[in-house]
Design an enzyme around this catalytic site. Structure first.
Site, PDB file in Angstrom:
ATOM      1  N   MET A 102       0.701  -1.138   0.062  1.00 41.49           N
ATOM      2  CA  MET A 102      -0.116   0.079   0.049  1.00 41.49           C
ATOM      3  C   MET A 102       0.557   1.119   0.007  1.00 41.49           C
ATOM      4  O   MET A 102       0.393   2.438   0.334  1.00 41.49           O
ATOM      5  CB  MET A 102      -0.886   0.075   1.403  1.00 41.49           C
ATOM      6  CG  MET A 102      -1.967  -1.111   1.294  1.00 41.49           C
ATOM      7  SD  MET A 102      -3.689  -1.007   2.080  1.00 41.49           S
ATOM      8  CE  MET A 102      -2.901  -0.631   3.620  1.00 41.49           C
ATOM      9  N   GLY A 103       2.038   1.009  -0.347  1.00 40.13           N
ATOM     10  CA  GLY A 103       3.171   2.242  -0.586  1.00 40.13           C
ATOM     11  C   GLY A 103       3.342   2.622   0.892  1.00 40.13           C
ATOM     12  O   GLY A 103       3.401   1.797   1.908  1.00 40.13           O
ATOM     13  N   HIS A 106       9.137   1.254   3.335  1.00 42.25           N
ATOM     14  CA  HIS A 106      10.009   0.883   4.491  1.00 42.25           C
ATOM     15  C   HIS A 106      10.827  -0.379   4.182  1.00 42.25           C
ATOM     16  O   HIS A 106      10.576  -0.882   3.295  1.00 42.25           O
ATOM     17  CB  HIS A 106       9.536   1.118   5.768  1.00 42.25           C
ATOM     18  CG  HIS A 106       8.588   0.147   6.111  1.00 42.25           C
ATOM     19  ND1 HIS A 106       8.843  -1.324   6.128  1.00 42.25           N
ATOM     20  CD2 HIS A 106       7.054   0.120   6.460  1.00 42.25           C
ATOM     21  CE1 HIS A 106       7.660  -1.821   6.518  1.00 42.25           C
ATOM     22  NE2 HIS A 106       6.516  -0.894   6.450  1.00 42.25           N
ATOM     23  N   GLY A 108      10.684  -3.188   5.401  1.00 40.14           N
ATOM     24  CA  GLY A 108      10.258  -4.170   5.302  1.00 40.14           C
ATOM     25  C   GLY A 108       9.732  -4.654   3.900  1.00 40.14           C
ATOM     26  O   GLY A 108       9.751  -5.933   3.361  1.00 40.14           O
ATOM     27  N   HIS A 109       9.087  -3.544   3.367  1.00 42.17           N
ATOM     28  CA  HIS A 109       8.890  -3.634   1.899  1.00 42.17           C
ATOM     29  C   HIS A 109       9.974  -4.147   1.040  1.00 42.17           C
ATOM     30  O   HIS A 109       9.932  -5.255   0.043  1.00 42.17           O
ATOM     31  CB  HIS A 109       8.102  -2.570   1.439  1.00 42.17           C
ATOM     32  CG  HIS A 109       6.865  -2.082   2.150  1.00 42.17           C
ATOM     33  ND1 HIS A 109       6.744  -1.016   2.902  1.00 42.17           N
ATOM     34  CD2 HIS A 109       5.630  -2.713   2.206  1.00 42.17           C
ATOM     35  CE1 HIS A 109       5.594  -0.742   3.341  1.00 42.17           C
ATOM     36  NE2 HIS A 109       4.973  -1.937   2.996  1.00 42.17           N
ATOM     37  N   ASP A 242       2.566  -9.493   9.089  1.00 42.61           N
ATOM     38  CA  ASP A 242       0.921  -9.590   8.775  1.00 42.61           C
ATOM     39  C   ASP A 242       0.696 -11.046   8.782  1.00 42.61           C
ATOM     40  O   ASP A 242       0.239 -11.748   7.717  1.00 42.61           O
ATOM     41  CB  ASP A 242       0.265  -8.871   7.741  1.00 42.61           C
ATOM     42  CG  ASP A 242       0.801  -7.301   7.739  1.00 42.61           C
ATOM     43  OD1 ASP A 242       0.178  -6.843   8.613  1.00 42.61           O
ATOM     44  OD2 ASP A 242       1.751  -7.090   7.158  1.00 42.61           O
ATOM     45  N   GLN A 245      -2.532 -12.636   7.523  1.00 33.79           N
ATOM     46  CA  GLN A 245      -2.844 -12.205   6.259  1.00 33.79           C
ATOM     47  C   GLN A 245      -1.968 -13.369   5.327  1.00 33.79           C
ATOM     48  O   GLN A 245      -2.614 -13.656   4.395  1.00 33.79           O
ATOM     49  CB  GLN A 245      -2.210 -11.048   5.853  1.00 33.79           C
ATOM     50  CG  GLN A 245      -2.091 -10.553   4.406  1.00 33.79           C
ATOM     51  CD  GLN A 245      -1.766  -9.060   4.223  1.00 33.79           C
ATOM     52  OE1 GLN A 245      -2.658  -8.210   4.572  1.00 33.79           O
ATOM     53  NE2 GLN A 245      -0.443  -8.812   3.961  1.00 33.79           N
ATOM     54  N   SER A 278       6.716  -0.567  10.219  1.00 42.11           N
ATOM     55  CA  SER A 278       5.111  -0.434  10.116  1.00 42.11           C
ATOM     56  C   SER A 278       5.116   0.977   9.482  1.00 42.11           C
ATOM     57  O   SER A 278       5.455   1.818   9.775  1.00 42.11           O
ATOM     58  CB  SER A 278       4.390  -0.646  10.950  1.00 42.11           C
ATOM     59  OG  SER A 278       2.949  -0.332  10.436  1.00 42.11           O
ATOM     60  N   SER A 279       4.163   0.989   8.192  1.00 44.14           N
ATOM     61  CA  SER A 279       3.899   2.333   7.575  1.00 44.14           C
ATOM     62  C   SER A 279       3.046   3.153   8.604  1.00 44.14           C
ATOM     63  O   SER A 279       3.157   4.375   8.625  1.00 44.14           O
ATOM     64  CB  SER A 279       2.990   2.082   6.471  1.00 44.14           C
ATOM     65  OG  SER A 279       3.555   1.129   5.573  1.00 44.14           O
TER      66      SER A 279
HETATM   67  P1  AMP Z   1       1.506  -2.919   3.552  1.00 42.75           P
HETATM   68  O1  AMP Z   1       2.035  -1.937   2.385  1.00 42.75           O
HETATM   69  O2  AMP Z   1       1.404  -2.655   4.594  1.00 42.75           O
HETATM   70  O3  AMP Z   1      -0.027  -3.584   2.851  1.00 42.75           O
HETATM   71  O4  AMP Z   1       2.646  -4.140   3.466  1.00 42.75           O
HETATM   72  C1  AMP Z   1       2.987  -4.978   2.348  1.00 42.75           C
HETATM   73  C2  AMP Z   1       3.460  -6.111   2.673  1.00 42.75           C
HETATM   74  O5  AMP Z   1       4.653  -5.599   3.239  1.00 42.75           O
HETATM   75  C3  AMP Z   1       2.730  -7.170   3.409  1.00 42.75           C
HETATM   76  O6  AMP Z   1       3.060  -8.394   2.896  1.00 42.75           O
HETATM   77  C4  AMP Z   1       3.531  -6.941   4.709  1.00 42.75           C
HETATM   78  O7  AMP Z   1       3.361  -8.212   5.424  1.00 42.75           O
HETATM   79  C5  AMP Z   1       4.880  -6.745   4.378  1.00 42.75           C
HETATM   80  N1  AMP Z   1       5.347  -5.855   5.438  1.00 42.75           N
HETATM   81  C6  AMP Z   1       5.061  -5.043   6.304  1.00 42.75           C
HETATM   82  N2  AMP Z   1       5.963  -4.538   7.211  1.00 42.75           N
HETATM   83  C7  AMP Z   1       6.725  -5.500   7.089  1.00 42.75           C
HETATM   84  C8  AMP Z   1       8.114  -5.691   8.011  1.00 42.75           C
HETATM   85  N3  AMP Z   1       8.390  -5.075   9.007  1.00 42.75           N
HETATM   86  N4  AMP Z   1       8.854  -6.730   7.752  1.00 42.75           N
HETATM   87  C9  AMP Z   1       8.653  -7.546   6.694  1.00 42.75           C
HETATM   88  N5  AMP Z   1       7.477  -7.458   5.633  1.00 42.75           N
HETATM   89  C10 AMP Z   1       6.369  -6.332   6.008  1.00 42.75           C
END
Ligand code: AMP
Length: 411
Positions: A102-103, A106, A108-109, A242, A245, A278-279
Site C-alpha cells: 500500500m506504499g 520502508h 520491510g517492503h 502480517d 494475512q 510498519s507504515s
Molecule cells: P502494506 O503496505 O502494509 O500492505 O504491506 C505490504 C507487504 O509488506 C505485506 O506483505 C506486509 O506483510 C509486508 N510488510 C509490512 N511490514 C513489514 C515488515 N516490518 N517486515 C517484513 N514485511 C513487512
C-alpha cells in the site's frame, strides 16, 4: 486439534491482558482525522475516489511507455497495460513475482522486493491503498501516502539489484492503479453489509484481526485476487509481520486453485529496539514510539516460556501478561505530559495453519504468538512536542512470533 472452547479462552485472556489504565470504552479503532499533513517528505494525493497514485510523479514517458524517473522501471497504471507487459514473459518462460503493497515503503517492503528479485526474472511491485480493507471508522483518509519517497526508494533499490550478480531479476514494473481501475463495476463500499463482488476466506478471516476489523480480510482477499488475476505472477511475496494475512492468502491460492507460490519473508525490525517496521509507525511520535515495543516485548517473554519448555497456554500467555502489567504500572506512575496509554486488543496463541486458539502447543507443529495493541493519543502534549503524523491519533499495532516446531521448520 483446536480446543472446543477457543473463543471463550481467547476472550478470557483478552480481558486478562487489558490494562486497567484504560477507563473509557474505545469504540473506534481509528478516529477519522481531517488533516492530511504527512510528516515525511511526500506528495499528498487526493482522496480515495480520485486516487490516481502516480499522478504527481515526474515520470518520464517515452513512446507511450511510462517509467520511473531515471530508471528502466515501467510504471503501469491500468490492468490492460499490465497484461500487455506480462504476455511476452509468459511466452519466454520468465518467472514474474508480485509484491503487493500500500506504499509508504520502508525496509520491510524492500526486503520482500530483494528476495523476489533473487528468486525471479521479473518483479512487479504494486502500490495501491485498497479502500475495501479499511473499516468505515479506520484511517483510510490519513493513511500515509509517500509517492515521491516510494519512487526514490524503488529506483535506488533497482540500481542496487542490477549491480548485484546474485539476483535473477530486478524491479521490472510498478503497478499503481486507480480505484476505478481496480473496481471497474464501481467501488462497493467499506461497510460490513456492502453489496458487491467480494472474496471471503472463513473461518480464518473472522478470527483475531478479523474480529476487530470485520471487513479487513474480505478487502485483502478481494484485492489480492484482483492483483493476482491481473499480474498472473508465479510467486507472490508477503511479510510475516502480517501473519494472519499470510494464512488467508495461502488459503485463497489453495482454495481457488491458483497456480501461485506464496512466499513469506521475515519481519524487519528496528535494529535498536525490535519494533516491527510498519507504515503506521509514523503516527506514533517520539513519546509513544518509546513504549510501542511493549507488544513485542510481551511476545518475546511468551516465546521465552516456550523455549524453556513451557507448552501450556496459561503459562505462555502469563509471561506476556507480566510484561504488559509491568509497563502499565510504570506508565501509571508518570504525569500526563510524560505517560503513554495503550490498550491490548488481544494476545493470542494459535495453531499455525488455522489461527484457532490452542490450549497447548504441540511441539511437532509449533504455534503462532500474535497480538494487537492500540497506542492511545497522549493526554496532554508537551510544548512543541511532535505527536506524529496526523496529530498522533490512536494507532493500532500488530506483531507476532512464530513458535518453531521442534526439529526446525519445514522449508
Ligand atoms: P502494506 O503496505 O502494509 O500492505 O504491506 C505490504 C507487504 O509488506 C505485506 O506483505 C506486509 O506483510 C509486508 N510488510 C509490512 N511490514 C513489514 C515488515 N516490518 N517486515 C517484513 N514485511 C513487512
Amino acid at each position: 486439534m483446536p480446543p472446543t472452547a477457543n473463543a471463550a479462552a481467547l476472550i478470557r485472556h483478552t480481558v486478562l491482558l487489558r490494562p486497567a489504565i484504560i477507563t473509557t470504552a474505545f469504540s473506534k479503532t481509528f478516529p477519522m482525522t481531517t488533516s492530511r499533513a504527512v510528516s515525511r517528505s511526500c506528495t499528498v494525493i487526493p482522496k480515495v475516489t480520485s486516487r490516481t497514485m502516480a499522478s504527481s510523479c515526474s515520470s518520464s514517458s517515452k513512446g507511450g511507455l511510462e517509467k520511473l524517473p531515471s530508471s528502466p522501471v515501467r510504471l503501469l497504471r491500468t490492468t490492460s497495460s499490465v497484461r500487455l507487459w506480462r504476455r511476452p514473459h509468459l511466452l519466454d518462460h520468465r518467472t514474474v513475482a508480485l509484491v503487493p503493497t500500500m506504499g509508504a515503503l520502508h525496509s520491510g517492503h524492500l526486503s520482500l522486493i530483494r528476495r523476489a528479485a533473487r528468486e525471479n526474472h521479473h518483479v512487479v511491485v504494486s502500490i495501491y491503498v485498497n479502500p475495501a480493507q479499511f473499516g468505515i471508522s479506520e484511517d483510510l483518509d490519513s493513511y500515509p501516502q509517500t509517492w515521491d519517497s516510494d519512487v526514490a526508494q524503488l529506483v535506488k533499490l533497482d540500481r542496487e539489484l542490477a549491480d548485484d550478480g546474485d539476483n535473477l531479476g530486478r524491479i521490472s514494473a510498478v503497478f499503481a492503479p486507480s480505484t476505478k481501475e481496480m473496481y471497474p463495476g464501481g467501488f462497493p463500499g467499506q461497510e460490513v453489509d456492502s453489496k458487491g463482488s467480494f472474496v471471503t476466506i472463513t473461518p480464518v478471516g473472522e478470527l483475531l484481526e478479523g474480529r476487530t476489523r470485520p471487513t479487513f480480510f474480505r478487502g485483502v482477499a478481494t484485492v489480492c485476487m484482483k492483483l493476482f488475476n491481473v499480474v498472473q505472477p508465479e510467486r507472490v511475496y508477503f511479510g510475516q509481520k502480517d501473519v494472519q494475512q499470510t494464512v488467508v492468502i495461502k488459503r485463497l491460492v489453495r482454495d481457488f486453485l491458483m497456480p501461485i507460490e506464496v512466499v513469506v519473508g521475515r519481519t524487519e525490525r528496528d535494529e535498536k529496539d525490535g519494533l516491527a517496521l510498519s507504515s503506521r509507525n509514523v503516527y506514533l511520535g517520539e513519546r509513544r514510539r518509546q513504549q510501542a515495543t511493549v507488544l513485542y516485548r510481551a511476545l518475546r517473554a511468551a516465546e521465552g516460556e516456550y523455549k524453556k519448555g513451557g507448552r501450556k497456554r496459561e503459562g505462555i500467555l502469563r509471561a506476556a501478561e507480566g510484561v504488559v502489567e509491568g509497563v502499565k504500572r510504570e506508565e501509571e506512575g508518570k504525569g500526563v505530559e510524560e505517560r503513554v496509554r495503550f490498550e491490548v486488543d488481544y494476545i493470542s496463541l494459535a495453531d499455525p495453519d488455522t489461527m484457532e486458539e490452542i490450549e497447548e502447543v504441540d511441539p511437532a507443529r509449533g504455534g503462532i504468538l500474535s497480538g494487537a495493541i492500540k497506542m492511545l493519543p497522549v493526554e496532554k502534549a508537551r510544548e512543541g512536542e511532535d505527536l506524529g503524523h496526523s496529530g498522533g491519533p490512536a494507532v493500532r499495532l500488530i506483531d507476532n512470533i512464530i513458535l518453531e516446531p521442534e526439529g526446525g521448520k519445514e522449508e
